[in-house]
Structures are given as structure tokens and as C-alpha cells.
Design a protein around this motif. Sequence first.
Motif, PDB file in Angstrom:
ATOM      1  N   ALA A   1     -81.828  77.465  53.987  1.00  0.00           N
ATOM      2  CA  ALA A   1     -82.692  76.401  53.668  1.00  0.00           C
ATOM      3  C   ALA A   1     -82.011  74.965  52.833  1.00  0.00           C
ATOM      4  CB  ALA A   1     -83.798  76.941  52.881  1.00  0.00           C
ATOM      5  N   ASP A   2     -82.813  74.031  53.179  1.00  0.00           N
ATOM      6  CA  ASP A   2     -82.216  72.965  52.607  1.00  0.00           C
ATOM      7  C   ASP A   2     -82.513  73.101  51.059  1.00  0.00           C
ATOM      8  OD1 ASP A   2     -81.582  70.126  52.354  1.00  0.00           O
ATOM      9  OD2 ASP A   2     -83.605  69.375  52.468  1.00  0.00           O
ATOM     10  N   THR A   3     -81.403  72.439  50.466  1.00  0.00           N
ATOM     11  CA  THR A   3     -81.516  72.603  48.903  1.00  0.00           C
ATOM     12  C   THR A   3     -81.014  71.109  48.275  1.00  0.00           C
ATOM     13  OG1 THR A   3     -79.122  73.282  48.876  1.00  0.00           O
ATOM     14  CG2 THR A   3     -80.587  74.838  48.869  1.00  0.00           C
ATOM     15  N   SER A   4     -81.507  69.980  49.088  1.00  0.00           N
ATOM     16  CA  SER A   4     -81.068  68.819  48.711  1.00  0.00           C
ATOM     17  C   SER A   4     -81.916  68.314  47.332  1.00  0.00           C
ATOM     18  CB  SER A   4     -81.061  67.716  49.848  1.00  0.00           C
ATOM     19  OG  SER A   4     -82.512  67.584  50.521  1.00  0.00           O
ATOM     20  N   ASP A   5     -83.030  68.833  47.398  1.00  0.00           N
ATOM     21  CA  ASP A   5     -84.154  68.424  46.300  1.00  0.00           C
ATOM     22  C   ASP A   5     -83.722  69.002  45.084  1.00  0.00           C
ATOM     23  OD1 ASP A   5     -84.906  70.808  47.287  1.00  0.00           O
ATOM     24  OD2 ASP A   5     -86.935  70.445  46.640  1.00  0.00           O
ATOM     25  N   PHE A   6     -82.727  69.980  44.905  1.00  0.00           N
ATOM     26  CA  PHE A   6     -82.424  70.669  43.830  1.00  0.00           C
ATOM     27  C   PHE A   6     -81.485  69.983  42.985  1.00  0.00           C
ATOM     28  CE2 PHE A   6     -84.164  74.229  46.012  1.00  0.00           C
ATOM     29  CZ  PHE A   6     -84.617  75.220  45.219  1.00  0.00           C
TER      30      PHE A   6
ATOM     31  N   THR B   1     -72.867  73.170  47.749  1.00  0.00           N
ATOM     32  CA  THR B   1     -73.072  74.304  48.593  1.00  0.00           C
ATOM     33  C   THR B   1     -73.344  75.578  47.698  1.00  0.00           C
ATOM     34  OG1 THR B   1     -72.213  75.448  50.578  1.00  0.00           O
ATOM     35  CG2 THR B   1     -70.711  75.046  48.640  1.00  0.00           C
ATOM     36  N   ALA B   2     -73.078  75.384  46.211  1.00  0.00           N
ATOM     37  CA  ALA B   2     -73.377  76.461  45.445  1.00  0.00           C
ATOM     38  C   ALA B   2     -74.932  76.746  45.454  1.00  0.00           C
ATOM     39  CB  ALA B   2     -72.912  76.229  44.083  1.00  0.00           C
ATOM     40  N   LEU B   3     -75.455  75.954  45.745  1.00  0.00           N
ATOM     41  CA  LEU B   3     -77.236  75.982  45.669  1.00  0.00           C
ATOM     42  C   LEU B   3     -77.681  76.918  46.709  1.00  0.00           C
ATOM     43  CD1 LEU B   3     -78.006  72.028  44.586  1.00  0.00           C
ATOM     44  CD2 LEU B   3     -78.174  74.108  42.902  1.00  0.00           C
ATOM     45  N   ARG B   4     -77.117  76.551  47.775  1.00  0.00           N
ATOM     46  CA  ARG B   4     -77.602  77.262  49.001  1.00  0.00           C
ATOM     47  C   ARG B   4     -77.261  78.652  48.856  1.00  0.00           C
ATOM     48  NH1 ARG B   4     -74.808  78.451  53.376  1.00  0.00           N
ATOM     49  NH2 ARG B   4     -72.734  78.028  53.504  1.00  0.00           N
ATOM     50  N   ILE B   5     -75.908  78.942  48.457  1.00  0.00           N
ATOM     51  CA  ILE B   5     -75.360  80.321  48.360  1.00  0.00           C
ATOM     52  C   ILE B   5     -75.919  81.055  47.054  1.00  0.00           C
ATOM     53  CG2 ILE B   5     -73.175  81.626  47.821  1.00  0.00           C
ATOM     54  CD1 ILE B   5     -71.694  79.161  49.322  1.00  0.00           C
ATOM     55  N   SER B   6     -76.424  80.363  46.018  1.00  0.00           N
ATOM     56  CA  SER B   6     -77.085  81.389  45.063  1.00  0.00           C
ATOM     57  C   SER B   6     -78.608  81.764  45.542  1.00  0.00           C
ATOM     58  CB  SER B   6     -77.441  80.377  44.064  1.00  0.00           C
ATOM     59  OG  SER B   6     -78.139  79.363  44.282  1.00  0.00           O
TER      60      SER B   6
ATOM     61  N   GLN C   1     -86.496  82.436  40.921  1.00  0.00           N
ATOM     62  CA  GLN C   1     -85.194  81.906  41.179  1.00  0.00           C
ATOM     63  C   GLN C   1     -85.300  80.153  41.490  1.00  0.00           C
ATOM     64  OE1 GLN C   1     -82.712  83.030  44.334  1.00  0.00           O
ATOM     65  NE2 GLN C   1     -80.904  82.598  43.020  1.00  0.00           N
ATOM     66  N   ASP C   2     -86.068  79.705  42.078  1.00  0.00           N
ATOM     67  CA  ASP C   2     -86.081  78.369  42.503  1.00  0.00           C
ATOM     68  C   ASP C   2     -86.261  77.469  41.199  1.00  0.00           C
ATOM     69  OD1 ASP C   2     -85.344  78.762  44.987  1.00  0.00           O
ATOM     70  OD2 ASP C   2     -87.188  78.252  45.901  1.00  0.00           O
ATOM     71  N   ALA C   3     -87.163  77.795  40.409  1.00  0.00           N
ATOM     72  CA  ALA C   3     -87.671  77.303  39.211  1.00  0.00           C
ATOM     73  C   ALA C   3     -86.382  77.290  38.092  1.00  0.00           C
ATOM     74  CB  ALA C   3     -88.789  77.793  38.571  1.00  0.00           C
ATOM     75  N   CYS C   4     -85.873  78.736  38.199  1.00  0.00           N
ATOM     76  CA  CYS C   4     -84.729  78.737  37.288  1.00  0.00           C
ATOM     77  C   CYS C   4     -83.494  77.860  37.688  1.00  0.00           C
ATOM     78  CB  CYS C   4     -84.367  80.393  37.417  1.00  0.00           C
ATOM     79  SG  CYS C   4     -82.705  80.824  36.600  1.00  0.00           S
ATOM     80  N   ILE C   5     -83.220  77.781  38.976  1.00  0.00           N
ATOM     81  CA  ILE C   5     -82.056  77.047  39.441  1.00  0.00           C
ATOM     82  C   ILE C   5     -82.316  75.671  38.927  1.00  0.00           C
ATOM     83  CG2 ILE C   5     -81.093  75.864  41.448  1.00  0.00           C
ATOM     84  CD1 ILE C   5     -81.306  78.492  42.641  1.00  0.00           C
ATOM     85  N   ARG C   6     -83.471  74.793  38.728  1.00  0.00           N
ATOM     86  CA  ARG C   6     -83.537  73.720  38.473  1.00  0.00           C
ATOM     87  C   ARG C   6     -83.508  73.643  36.999  1.00  0.00           C
ATOM     88  NH1 ARG C   6     -86.219  70.895  42.248  1.00  0.00           N
ATOM     89  NH2 ARG C   6     -87.383  71.883  43.922  1.00  0.00           N
ATOM     90  N   ARG C   7     -83.251  74.641  36.147  1.00  0.00           N
ATOM     91  CA  ARG C   7     -83.050  74.481  34.810  1.00  0.00           C
ATOM     92  C   ARG C   7     -81.459  74.329  34.544  1.00  0.00           C
ATOM     93  NH1 ARG C   7     -87.839  77.643  34.808  1.00  0.00           N
ATOM     94  NH2 ARG C   7     -86.765  79.974  34.761  1.00  0.00           N
ATOM     95  N   TYR C   8     -80.673  74.824  35.428  1.00  0.00           N
ATOM     96  CA  TYR C   8     -79.300  74.787  35.130  1.00  0.00           C
ATOM     97  C   TYR C   8     -78.422  73.828  36.251  1.00  0.00           C
ATOM     98  CZ  TYR C   8     -80.403  78.908  32.713  1.00  0.00           C
ATOM     99  OH  TYR C   8     -81.223  79.687  31.693  1.00  0.00           O
TER     100      TYR C   8
END
Length: 516
Positions: A160-165, A175-180, A264-271
Motif C-alpha cells: 500500500a501507498d505510504t507517501s503520507d507517513f 521503503t522502510a515504511l512499506r516493509i514495516s 501500527q499505523d498510528a505508531c509509525i507516525r510517532r517514529y
Amino acid sequence: MRIPSLGSAAAAAGPTPPPPRSRLMLWLILLVSVTYVFYALKLISTSKTCGGMDGPFTSSSISTPRHHIASSSDSSAGFTGNRMESSGGDPSEAHGASERTEIRHVVFGIAASAKLWEQRKNYVKLWYRPKEMRGIVWLDRPVKSDPGDDSSLPSKMISADTSDFPYSNQLGNRTALRISRIVSETLRLGFPDVRWFVMGDDDTVFVTENLLRVLRKYDHRQHYYIGSLSETHLQNIYLSYNMAYGGGGFAISYPLAVALEKMQDACIRRYPGLLGSDDRIQACLAELGVPLTKEPGFHQYDVRGDLFGLLAAHPVTPLVSLHHLDSVVPIFPDVTRVQALQRLAVPTKLDSAGLMQQSICYDKSRKWTVSVSWGFAVQIFRGIISPREIEMPSRTFLNWHKKGDFKAYSINTRPVSRNPCQKPFIFYLSNVRLDHEKNRTVSQYARYRVPQLACKWKMANPEDLDYVEVYKPADPNLWDRAPRRNRCRVTMSSNKKGSMKVDVGTCKGGEIIQAR
């Protein structure tokens, strides 16, 4: 007249009423006792485990997989996959929960890139069996499929697209965002009867039989995060000593994957400042309070050069995975990387539990030290070297960081000797078969001939050997026992010139590896 005694008078008058202070103490004791009993009964009737879940002995906590996954947007229902209602469900499913974990209970999530997929898909073909396994290769964009790929590889999907993270680490890649998010995205596909999600890279090779041996040690109904660290201190310092390195592979139990997906999505935004995908996963699991369960058979191999020293002195644990295969030379000489790994296929089929396991013994008549890495190589050293030294990997490899020296490894290592008399004679696996009559494996290791400097020691010279034969019973239950290195014995009965025979097997009772 006689005056009665004080005792007689008291008896005639009856019992003396207690003083007011004693009466007050009795009422206080009675009140405290009633209050204690009341609150104790209330606590027993209303106690719950952490997070409001039922206690460990209730029927819902030992329920079995259910082939349904609820929408993650339904906050009241959440994920209900892999759980069966305590008031109903198929009894056969309830019985299945007590069965041991098999490969059908595992779903693999493979992180890949379109740029390297054409080359690295050959690593996946080495271990993945489409008719028996389930998995998804997650790519950043579509790729072309060659004839035969669909029958030898997992299904391919686009992340999925992770450009907004947000992502702010200048040394890393987005690319680390999509792999995570691969574990969460794989979970949402709704695979039935899942116990474990196993993450790996497209240049990771798994020994799936040993993966199962490790996973069977743990209760898949609990929250488990299983993997291992980097071999390089700097990597662990920069990222984390509490993190499973994704290239080496890690496993997440189904209930933990459910909990991770919800937040996870909310968590990723914190890091946004973290470097890679695996440290993001660990950060979220830290918020869930789940630590890493370390299993050293998952190998990140943050090294360069020749893996020989690491493989020839493998720790006493099942070999689960190999990673960074593009960054090291082929594990067998004079062949390609893929061909080298294909050579391991036969010993893996015959005795996966014993693959790469080291045995140490001595030929005392010739004063040689022998080290067998079953299914891979045999080393013969002049002189008697202690097991404590031989079990340490020799530094045939280089640090992942160019400035790192031998002090930068997170494992003990020993230097490669410069003394020509102390250099090992190396014999690589050339053939292996099963002796059905004697129920044992027979593996042959051919001498790898390289120029040798003259040695002035007055002792037998291993230069005269062309190959070594190793006899070893297959032992699928090796890891059901306490970890212990197999023993080996040099057999002098070989009547073939230029050969040596070695027996490998399980240590008995008080048996020791006696150097002298």
C-alpha cells in the motif's frame, strides 16, 4: 459467722461483665473481619487479566483458530480470527489447537523490491514450496513473471501507498515504511488457520524444518516476537539490542500480529526518525510491552567476504536462516551463490536438524584436531587445539562497517593463523547419501586444494588426504533434548589411501571431548 472467701463470693455472684473498653475492641475486630471477607469475595468474583481479557484458565483463552477476520475499522469487534467462541464452534477445531505446529500454520511475508527481484527470486525458489507453504512477496511496483515463476514462488502483491507517513531519517530510505507494514498487510488478507507470521527478505534463505522446530517451543496463542540480533556491535548500537533483524527473519504469533495491526499505523507516525523497518516494528512492539525472544539460529550476517568461519563453527542451535547472501562470496568455492546453496539441499533433506552442527574430536596418533560442520565442511588442524578455541568462528569475514575491527563483533571470534603449520586443511561437502541398511548418513568431503607454505613441524601431514568420509545417524529429535554438541571419533579402519573416516553421533552420559 464465717466470712466467705473472695473467690466464693465471685462464683456466687455469677460472671463479671467485661469493662466498656474490652467491649469496644470486640466490636472493632468483628467489623474489620466482616469487611475483609466482603472485599475478598468481591475481588475473586470480578478479577480480570491484563487488558480486560479473561483469566488464563477460562475457555476463551484456550480457544482454537477460527477462519474469520473482522474488519479493523470495527473497534468494538476488532480481529476475531484464530479464536473460537466459547459458546460454540467445531470440536475438531478445538482439538486441532493442541496439535503441533506444521508448515501449514505459517504464513511468510517476503520483503522485495522490483529492482532486484529478477536476481533475488532465485533465493526464494531454493526454500519455498508453493504446494505446501503460504506466503506473499510484497513489492514496490509490478514486475514481469517468467514462465514457471507462478509454480515455484509465492504470490506477489504491491504494498500500500505510504507517501503520507512522515520519514525524516537522512541515512535511510522511505521503503522502510512499506516493509514495516508487511505483517499487518498480510494479516488483512485473511489467511485461515494461521499461528505464525514469518518475515524475511528476498535474499533470505530459510531452513523451514528448523524454523518449525524453533516455533514449536512456543505457545502460538501467546504474544511472541522471535528473532535474533546482528553480528556487528555498531548495527546493534545504532538500531537496537532488543530488535529482531528482519533480513535474518523473525516470527510474530497470530495474537501479537492482531494487536500490532490495530495500532501500527498510528505508531509509525510517532517514529519518523527511525532508520529501517525492523526498528519501527520493534518500537511498536515495545509500546505493546512485548520483548524480543532471542533465537540465535536466525542469521542476519551483517558481514562481508567469506562466511566460512561462521558456518564452520555454528552455535549449538538449529540453523534457521541465512541472509545477505549477495554481500558474501558463495559458501562453496568455484560455483555461483545459488549453486552453492543448492548443494545444501540434499543434507537438508536427509538430516535438517544436524545441518551445519559442529563436532570436535582428535586423532591422537597423528596429533590432529578435527572439526566437522556436518553437511558443509571438515577442517583438520595440525596439533591439539582445545574445544573452547575451535568453537569460536575464525575471522574469515570482514565487518559490515569498513572501520570495524574484530572488537566490533557481538560474538567471540578468533584470528586466522598466519603460521603455515596452524592453517587448517579444508574439505568441502562433495556428496551425501543415506545408508538404508545401517540407517545412517554417509557424507563425503573433498579436499579444497590451495597453495600451502612449507611447515617444519615433525608430525603427520594432512596434505596426504584427498577426502574425509563422515558417518552420522539422522537425528530428527536432536533439538527435543537439551542443547549439546555432537561428538565425533576418528576411525582408523579406512583401507582407502588418501581418506579418513569419522563417526559423528550423540554424546553419552559423562563423555567429554578430551584434548590430551
